[in-house]
Scaffold this active site. Structure first.
Site, PDB file in Angstrom:
ATOM      1  N   ILE A 182      -1.267   5.689  -2.337  1.00 47.71           N
ATOM      2  CA  ILE A 182      -0.949   4.891  -1.139  1.00 47.71           C
ATOM      3  C   ILE A 182      -1.279   5.693   0.072  1.00 47.71           C
ATOM      4  O   ILE A 182      -1.309   5.190   1.307  1.00 47.71           O
ATOM      5  CB  ILE A 182       0.625   4.783  -1.342  1.00 47.71           C
ATOM      6  CG1 ILE A 182       1.172   3.578  -0.313  1.00 47.71           C
ATOM      7  CG2 ILE A 182       1.387   6.357  -0.909  1.00 47.71           C
ATOM      8  CD1 ILE A 182       2.621   3.417  -0.238  1.00 47.71           C
ATOM      9  N   LYS A 183      -1.668   6.986  -0.156  1.00 44.24           N
ATOM     10  CA  LYS A 183      -2.002   7.815   0.842  1.00 44.24           C
ATOM     11  C   LYS A 183      -3.401   7.455   1.465  1.00 44.24           C
ATOM     12  O   LYS A 183      -3.788   8.071   2.660  1.00 44.24           O
ATOM     13  CB  LYS A 183      -2.223   9.286   0.564  1.00 44.24           C
ATOM     14  CG  LYS A 183      -0.773   9.806   0.028  1.00 44.24           C
ATOM     15  CD  LYS A 183       0.471   9.761   1.212  1.00 44.24           C
ATOM     16  CE  LYS A 183       1.803   9.948   0.762  1.00 44.24           C
ATOM     17  NZ  LYS A 183       1.912  11.499   0.618  1.00 44.24           N
ATOM     18  N   ASP A 184      -4.264   6.654   0.946  1.00 48.26           N
ATOM     19  CA  ASP A 184      -5.382   5.931   1.717  1.00 48.26           C
ATOM     20  C   ASP A 184      -5.068   5.488   2.766  1.00 48.26           C
ATOM     21  O   ASP A 184      -5.873   5.542   3.834  1.00 48.26           O
ATOM     22  CB  ASP A 184      -6.220   5.379   0.495  1.00 48.26           C
ATOM     23  CG  ASP A 184      -6.768   5.748  -0.678  1.00 48.26           C
ATOM     24  OD1 ASP A 184      -6.616   7.136  -0.806  1.00 48.26           O
ATOM     25  OD2 ASP A 184      -7.341   5.312  -1.561  1.00 48.26           O
TER      26      ASP A 184
END
Length: 500
Positions: A43-45
């Site tokens: 999700i950190k993309d």
């Protein structure tokens, strides 16, 4: 995805929502949003792309400027992707106790990884990032208080969730908090557009930062000034650092959280394993923890309840963590019995090698041509390359030698006999025949120093351990790092190590 994209960054987001069929209680609609479908697996993309593009628009990030951030790994991996595509140098700071897979992935993508002592916790790696940014004039992402983090989730993650549940009521949305970007960004949209959805936030049961209701010491710029008094080390890497982020505190103060759920580390590990083995969903410890919280709700929820859990990343980030502690690398007793159930290809019973095809050329049938003999003579007399390795591209022994030479900064020439460069007229085979005639040895690799034959991989390793190889290098005026201390046999692939 059914379309063409201009670059990898356009593939961020639009992750699937998948029904949980076997773990969910009957009658309850339990779903997972699989953020591992982002290009770098987490999700950190989203955070990385949102923060960088916001900084570009505002002018805070200049062309070619170095980007720096403190990370437990996933943010750094996402930033490494974004910076690689956009052309920014990246430096990340990371506590040494986070999984080695993450630092290797970031370095593979071109980032520099600065490790900080585990004893300094998350606040230590953050302080190091601030120190480096201020000293060198680098752009600090400030993921824990940067509004661009939450804004990107409001524009993407929240909208995707509303679209995916536009035809039904979403009763619960379950998440961890970490930076607070997902929590703040999604929760504020759900509160406005789907007020019937309860926001459930999970945190480690042994490290209840939000659950303690104790304030976070904070500087005027929103960054933590000290570790939170309730922090204790826990298993969920990336879930809860040793402080409450400004974005998380904002969400709590805005009353966006309806319920806190403490999650045991053992439940997180087991649920991650259950997701893999019963649902085919390969995810990390934090995803297991979030799903554990969702399952707690599902077990007491009335039939027809719909629950969505955020699963933030893939299990590949956890290969060196307790998640894989019980996963064997060698065959188990049961697997050995399966192997023994048929007669061939067993470690405890040698199988006769299959004969080579009659038409297949072998070193014994290939003749050394004058061109190959001249090539060999020139290579061994080359004063500019006194260390020469005759190798095969695919050979594990050759790669083990390459690792030793790289660690010791030994310059060498590699003649890869199976490479395309030597395929025409089977030049590689002819060179190998000339080599075999010259040394009387038929195996590969073969190493020369100053024109003198040393031997193969194990001969070099043995000479290195005794110091004889280093003496050869000095006699041939080869510069190398004398201070490297390594057991060269440790560089062999694990399957080549002697079996116990």
């Amino acid at each position: 995805m059914g379309t063409r994209y201009n670059n990898i960054l356009e593939t961020v987001g639009h992750t699937p929502v998948v029904r949980i069929n076997h773990l969910a209680p009957p009658g309850v609609n339990l779903y997972a949003k699989l953020e591992a479908f982002n290009p770098m697996g987490s999700i950190k993309d989203r955070l990385a792309l949102g923060v960088i593009e916001d900084a570009e628009r505002s002018g805070a990030l200049k062309p070619g400027q170095t980007v720096i951030e403190a990370t437990s790994g996933n943010t750094g991996i996402g930033l490494a992707m974004v910076c690689a595509q956009k052309g920014y140098p990246l430096v990340v700071t990371m506590a040494e106790n986070f999984s080695v897979e993450r630092r290797r992935m970031m370095r593979f993508l071109g980032a520099k990884v600065i490790l900080t002592p585990a004893s300094d916790k998350g606040s230590g790696m953050l302080a190091k990032a601030v120190e480096l940014a201020e000293s060198h004039g680098w752009f600090l992402c400030r993921q824990f208080e940067n509004e661009a983090n939450a804004d990107f989730h409001s524009r993407t993650t929240a909208v995707e969730i509303l679209d995916d549940f536009s035809d039904t009521r979403l009763d619960y949305w379950v998440t961890g908090f970490g930076t607070g970007g997902t929590l703040k960004g999604v929760a504020r949209v759900l509160k406005e557009k789907s007020p019937e959805t309860h926001i459930i936030v999970c945190e480690p049961d042994n490290s209840p930062l939000l659950g303690s209701h104790q304030p976070q010491p904070r500087s005027a710029n929103g960054m933590p000034s000290a570790s939170h008094p309730s922090f204790r080390p826990h298993l969920m890497q990336g879930w809860t650092p040793d402080f409450i982020s400004k974005l998380t505190e904002d969400a709590a103060n805005a009353e966006l959280i309806d319920e806190l759920r403490p999650i045991a580390g053992s439940d997180a590990l087991q649920t991650s394993l259950d997701l893999a083995r019963r649902e085919g969903i390969f995810c990390g410890i934090t995803a297991g923890a979030t799903m554990a919280g969702g399952l707690q709700i599902a077990r007491s929820a009335p039939p027809g309840t719909t629950i969505l859990c955020m699963l933030p990343d893939t299990g590949e980030r956890y290969l060196s963590t307790p998640l894989f502690a019980e996963i064997e690398t060698e065959m188990t007793t049961e697997e050995i019995e399966i192997s023994r159930s048929t007669p061939g290809y067993r470690f405890d019973k040698p199988t006769a090698p299959a004969p080579a095809p009659a038409a297949a050329p072998t070193p014994a049938t290939i003749k050394a041509t004058p061109q190959a003999e001249q090539f060999l003579a020139d290579a061994l007399q080359d004063k500019n390359n006194p260390v020469v390795m005759f190798a095969l591209e695919w050979c594990e022994f050759c790669w083990s030698l390459r690792k030793l030479f790289k660690q010791c900064n030994i310059p060498y020439r590699s003649v890869d006999l199976d490479s395309a460069q030597y395929q025409q007229d089977n030049l590689g085979g002819s060179i190998r025949a000339a080599l075999n005639a010259h040394t009387g040895c038929v195996t590969i690799p073969q190493i020369f120093v100053g024109g003198e034959f040393v031997g193969g991989c194990t001969e070099v390793f043995d000479e290195f351990k005794s110091g004889r190889f280093q003496q050869r290098l000095e006699d041939s005026s080869v510069s190398f790092d004398h201070d490297v201390s390594v057991d060269p046999y440790s560089l062999l692939p694990t399957w080549l190590h002697p079996r116990k």
